[in-house]
Design a protein around this motif. Structure first.
Motif, PDB file in Angstrom:
ATOM      1  N   PRO A 116       8.464  13.549  53.630  1.00 25.85           N
ATOM      2  CA  PRO A 116       9.037  14.097  52.394  1.00 25.85           C
ATOM      3  C   PRO A 116       7.981  14.377  51.326  1.00 25.85           C
ATOM      4  CG  PRO A 116      10.420  12.326  53.207  1.00 25.85           C
ATOM      5  CD  PRO A 116       9.180  12.324  54.064  1.00 25.85           C
ATOM      6  N   ALA A 117       6.982  13.517  51.211  1.00 26.27           N
ATOM      7  CA  ALA A 117       5.945  13.714  50.191  1.00 26.27           C
ATOM      8  C   ALA A 117       5.137  14.987  50.456  1.00 26.27           C
ATOM      9  CB  ALA A 117       5.016  12.504  50.149  1.00 26.27           C
ATOM     10  N   ALA A 118       4.733  15.179  51.707  1.00 27.01           N
ATOM     11  CA  ALA A 118       3.970  16.379  52.058  1.00 27.01           C
ATOM     12  C   ALA A 118       4.817  17.629  51.866  1.00 27.01           C
ATOM     13  CB  ALA A 118       3.487  16.286  53.503  1.00 27.01           C
ATOM     14  N   LEU A 119       6.077  17.545  52.245  1.00 27.33           N
ATOM     15  CA  LEU A 119       6.967  18.689  52.104  1.00 27.33           C
ATOM     16  C   LEU A 119       7.196  19.027  50.637  1.00 27.33           C
ATOM     17  CD1 LEU A 119       8.808  20.789  53.309  1.00 27.33           C
ATOM     18  CD2 LEU A 119      10.580  19.051  53.573  1.00 27.33           C
ATOM     19  N   PHE A 120       7.360  18.006  49.800  1.00 22.25           N
ATOM     20  CA  PHE A 120       7.557  18.238  48.364  1.00 22.25           C
ATOM     21  C   PHE A 120       6.353  18.950  47.762  1.00 22.25           C
ATOM     22  CE2 PHE A 120       6.868  16.914  43.960  1.00 22.25           C
ATOM     23  CZ  PHE A 120       8.044  17.363  43.373  1.00 22.25           C
ATOM     24  N   MET A 121       5.151  18.514  48.115  1.00 22.44           N
ATOM     25  CA  MET A 121       3.942  19.150  47.577  1.00 22.44           C
ATOM     26  C   MET A 121       3.845  20.609  48.015  1.00 22.44           C
ATOM     27  SD  MET A 121       0.901  16.297  47.611  1.00 22.44           S
ATOM     28  CE  MET A 121       1.146  15.743  49.304  1.00 22.44           C
TER      29      MET A 121
ATOM     30  N   LEU B 153       5.254  27.231  42.522  1.00 23.37           N
ATOM     31  CA  LEU B 153       4.515  27.238  41.256  1.00 23.37           C
ATOM     32  C   LEU B 153       3.400  28.265  41.202  1.00 23.37           C
ATOM     33  CD1 LEU B 153       4.311  23.407  40.491  1.00 23.37           C
ATOM     34  CD2 LEU B 153       5.744  25.131  39.368  1.00 23.37           C
ATOM     35  N   VAL B 154       2.901  28.711  42.364  1.00 21.57           N
ATOM     36  CA  VAL B 154       1.818  29.693  42.363  1.00 21.57           C
ATOM     37  C   VAL B 154       2.259  31.003  41.705  1.00 21.57           C
ATOM     38  CG1 VAL B 154       2.360  30.724  44.624  1.00 21.57           C
ATOM     39  CG2 VAL B 154      -0.004  30.676  43.818  1.00 21.57           C
ATOM     40  N   GLU B 155       3.563  31.225  41.664  1.00 23.11           N
ATOM     41  CA  GLU B 155       4.090  32.448  41.043  1.00 23.11           C
ATOM     42  C   GLU B 155       3.857  32.478  39.540  1.00 23.11           C
ATOM     43  OE1 GLU B 155       7.161  34.027  38.419  1.00 23.11           O
ATOM     44  OE2 GLU B 155       7.265  31.981  39.229  1.00 23.11           O
ATOM     45  N   LYS B 156       3.881  31.319  38.878  1.00 21.48           N
ATOM     46  CA  LYS B 156       3.834  31.267  37.417  1.00 21.48           C
ATOM     47  C   LYS B 156       2.558  31.863  36.829  1.00 21.48           C
ATOM     48  CE  LYS B 156       7.850  29.349  37.143  1.00 21.48           C
ATOM     49  NZ  LYS B 156       9.005  30.162  36.712  1.00 21.48           N
ATOM     50  N   PRO B 157       1.366  31.409  37.235  1.00 22.37           N
ATOM     51  CA  PRO B 157       0.153  32.006  36.655  1.00 22.37           C
ATOM     52  C   PRO B 157      -0.014  33.475  37.024  1.00 22.37           C
ATOM     53  CG  PRO B 157      -0.409  30.482  38.429  1.00 22.37           C
ATOM     54  CD  PRO B 157       1.035  30.285  38.131  1.00 22.37           C
ATOM     55  N   PHE B 158       0.425  33.844  38.216  1.00 22.71           N
ATOM     56  CA  PHE B 158       0.307  35.252  38.598  1.00 22.71           C
ATOM     57  C   PHE B 158       1.231  36.116  37.742  1.00 22.71           C
ATOM     58  CE2 PHE B 158       1.470  38.894  41.392  1.00 22.71           C
ATOM     59  CZ  PHE B 158       0.219  39.489  41.425  1.00 22.71           C
ATOM     60  N   THR B 159       2.432  35.636  37.467  1.00 20.41           N
ATOM     61  CA  THR B 159       3.359  36.382  36.610  1.00 20.41           C
ATOM     62  C   THR B 159       2.794  36.519  35.195  1.00 20.41           C
ATOM     63  OG1 THR B 159       5.313  35.754  37.890  1.00 20.41           O
ATOM     64  CG2 THR B 159       5.676  36.364  35.593  1.00 20.41           C
ATOM     65  N   ARG B 160       2.199  35.452  34.683  1.00 25.23           N
ATOM     66  CA  ARG B 160       1.585  35.534  33.357  1.00 25.23           C
ATOM     67  C   ARG B 160       0.446  36.546  33.332  1.00 25.23           C
ATOM     68  NH1 ARG B 160       2.436  29.807  33.273  1.00 25.23           N
ATOM     69  NH2 ARG B 160       0.306  29.436  33.995  1.00 25.23           N
ATOM     70  N   LEU B 161      -0.338  36.588  34.418  1.00 24.80           N
ATOM     71  CA  LEU B 161      -1.424  37.563  34.510  1.00 24.80           C
ATOM     72  C   LEU B 161      -0.883  38.986  34.481  1.00 24.80           C
ATOM     73  CD1 LEU B 161      -4.414  38.330  35.059  1.00 24.80           C
ATOM     74  CD2 LEU B 161      -3.901  38.102  37.497  1.00 24.80           C
ATOM     75  N   CYS B 162       0.177  39.231  35.249  1.00 28.18           N
ATOM     76  CA  CYS B 162       0.767  40.576  35.295  1.00 28.18           C
ATOM     77  C   CYS B 162       1.365  40.963  33.950  1.00 28.18           C
ATOM     78  CB  CYS B 162       1.828  40.647  36.388  1.00 28.18           C
ATOM     79  SG  CYS B 162       1.173  40.524  38.061  1.00 28.18           S
ATOM     80  N   ARG B 163       1.986  40.001  33.269  1.00 29.76           N
ATOM     81  CA  ARG B 163       2.551  40.281  31.949  1.00 29.76           C
ATOM     82  C   ARG B 163       1.440  40.695  30.972  1.00 29.76           C
ATOM     83  NH1 ARG B 163       7.330  38.512  29.882  1.00 29.76           N
ATOM     84  NH2 ARG B 163       7.480  36.858  31.474  1.00 29.76           N
TER      85      ARG B 163
ATOM     86  N   ILE C 141       0.647  31.619  51.341  1.00 29.32           N
ATOM     87  CA  ILE C 141      -0.659  30.958  51.449  1.00 29.32           C
ATOM     88  C   ILE C 141      -0.586  29.553  50.864  1.00 29.32           C
ATOM     89  CG2 ILE C 141      -3.038  30.974  50.611  1.00 29.32           C
ATOM     90  CD1 ILE C 141      -2.814  34.083  50.594  1.00 29.32           C
ATOM     91  N   ALA C 142      -0.003  29.434  49.666  1.00 29.52           N
ATOM     92  CA  ALA C 142       0.062  28.142  48.983  1.00 29.52           C
ATOM     93  C   ALA C 142       0.871  27.132  49.783  1.00 29.52           C
ATOM     94  CB  ALA C 142       0.660  28.317  47.580  1.00 29.52           C
ATOM     95  N   PHE C 143       1.998  27.559  50.336  1.00 33.27           N
ATOM     96  CA  PHE C 143       2.848  26.645  51.106  1.00 33.27           C
ATOM     97  C   PHE C 143       2.133  26.166  52.361  1.00 33.27           C
ATOM     98  CE2 PHE C 143       5.921  25.861  54.506  1.00 33.27           C
ATOM     99  CZ  PHE C 143       6.742  24.911  53.911  1.00 33.27           C
ATOM    100  N   LEU C 144       1.593  27.091  53.145  1.00 32.77           N
ATOM    101  CA  LEU C 144       0.951  26.720  54.409  1.00 32.77           C
ATOM    102  C   LEU C 144      -0.306  25.895  54.188  1.00 32.77           C
ATOM    103  CD1 LEU C 144       1.398  30.019  56.456  1.00 32.77           C
ATOM    104  CD2 LEU C 144       2.575  27.845  56.831  1.00 32.77           C
ATOM    105  N   ALA C 145      -1.124  26.301  53.213  1.00 37.51           N
ATOM    106  CA  ALA C 145      -2.378  25.580  52.957  1.00 37.51           C
ATOM    107  C   ALA C 145      -2.104  24.169  52.448  1.00 37.51           C
ATOM    108  CB  ALA C 145      -3.229  26.347  51.947  1.00 37.51           C
ATOM    109  N   THR C 146      -1.143  24.027  51.536  1.00 35.37           N
ATOM    110  CA  THR C 146      -0.813  22.694  51.019  1.00 35.37           C
ATOM    111  C   THR C 146      -0.241  21.818  52.118  1.00 35.37           C
ATOM    112  OG1 THR C 146      -0.317  23.672  48.849  1.00 35.37           O
ATOM    113  CG2 THR C 146       0.502  21.449  49.271  1.00 35.37           C
ATOM    114  N   LEU C 147       0.627  22.400  52.942  1.00 39.61           N
ATOM    115  CA  LEU C 147       1.214  21.635  54.044  1.00 39.61           C
ATOM    116  C   LEU C 147       0.136  21.162  55.010  1.00 39.61           C
ATOM    117  CD1 LEU C 147       4.069  20.820  55.012  1.00 39.61           C
ATOM    118  CD2 LEU C 147       4.021  22.825  56.503  1.00 39.61           C
ATOM    119  N   ALA C 148      -0.818  22.051  55.317  1.00 41.20           N
ATOM    120  CA  ALA C 148      -1.893  21.687  56.245  1.00 41.20           C
ATOM    121  C   ALA C 148      -2.775  20.577  55.674  1.00 41.20           C
ATOM    122  CB  ALA C 148      -2.736  22.923  56.552  1.00 41.20           C
TER     123      ALA C 148
END
Length: 261
Positions: free
Chosen positions: A209-214, A221-231, A251-258
């Protein structure tokens, strides 16, 4: 929510997000807008990723090298989706990286040519996902790694809706503007289904559960800074930035999971 209506939306979403053939009967009365259809994007992502996940599991079961198996699966996934999101990532990277101002950035995104920023973005996208999947192959085994690919595909198709909904269209004549802004309830339904489609396969694969949550948290969450950049840079979203959001989330999901398993 009638089942038949949702199945129709899944079929339309698959047609929009991939090159998989979809029977014409699913498009009777369709006005081409995706405001409600987006609720089925995570389910469509799972359908689109299924052949690649099966290929990945099969190659690993046959003793194939994890990195080679991962690259073959990503190749099939890209062919099925027609490179839709990869194209968006490359164009967004070129525009946001090379455009001096809003007008120049949008003009670069519209240009069919790919620049150095776009090439580098594609290299890192493919490389990071392949490396993550090959690492997961050791930790989760063939079927667990295939399930991770499906989970990432589902989650990332919901994350792109957050970006889509958060910003107005950056141009009035773009594809994103033409298909309509996602309905709020449709986005909520997509987010809920994406979480389920990510959690259930990963729990079956034995992910903690801990790894899955991360992984889930970073995938969203990776969407937030990218959306701010586009704005800040272009004042809204385009079809390219929506596609780029999908890639960043996967990328963020797979890399964090790995890294976490």
């Amino acid at each position: 929510m009638p089942i038949q209506s949702f199945v129709t939306d899944v079929a339309r979403a698959v047609a929009f997000l991939s090159r998989l053939p979809v029977p014409a009967r699913f498009f009777e009365g369709d006005d081409g807008r995706l405001s409600r259809t987006v609720r089925a994007f995570p389910a469509a992502g799972a359908v689109i990723a299924l052949p690649a996940a099966l290929l990945l599991a099969l190659l690993l079961l046959l003793g194939g090298a994890p990195l080679l198996a991962a690259l073959m699966a990503l190749l099939l996934s890209t062919l099925i989706a027609g490179g839709l999101h990869e194209d968006g990532l490359a164009d967004a990277a070129d525009g946001l990286g090379g455009g001096r101002d809003r007008e120049r950035a949008l003009a670069i995104m519209k240009d069919s040519r790919t620049g150095s920023y776009g090439v580098l973005a594609l290299i890192f996208s493919l490389g990071l996902r392949a490396a993550a999947l090959s690492s997961l192959a050791v930790a989760l085994g063939p079927f667990g790694t295939g399930l991770a690919l499906i989970a990432a595909a589902s989650l990332s198709r919901a994350t792109m809706l957050l970006h889509w909904r958060a910003l107005p269209p950056a141009r009035t004549d773009g594809v994103a503007a033409g298909v309509g802004l996602p309905e709020r309830f449709a986005v909520r339904l997509a987010l809920g289904s994406a979480v389920l489609l990510a959690i259930l396969p990963m729990l079956i694969a034995g992910v903690s559960p801990a790894a899955l949550f991360m992984a889930l948290a970073l995938g969203f969450l990776v969407e937030k800074p990218f959306t701010r950049l586009c704005r800040r840079r272009i004042g809204g979203h385009t079809g390219d930035t929506i596609g780029a959001t999908q890639q960043l989330s996967e990328i963020a999901f797979l890399a964090t999971l790995a890294l976490a398993v």
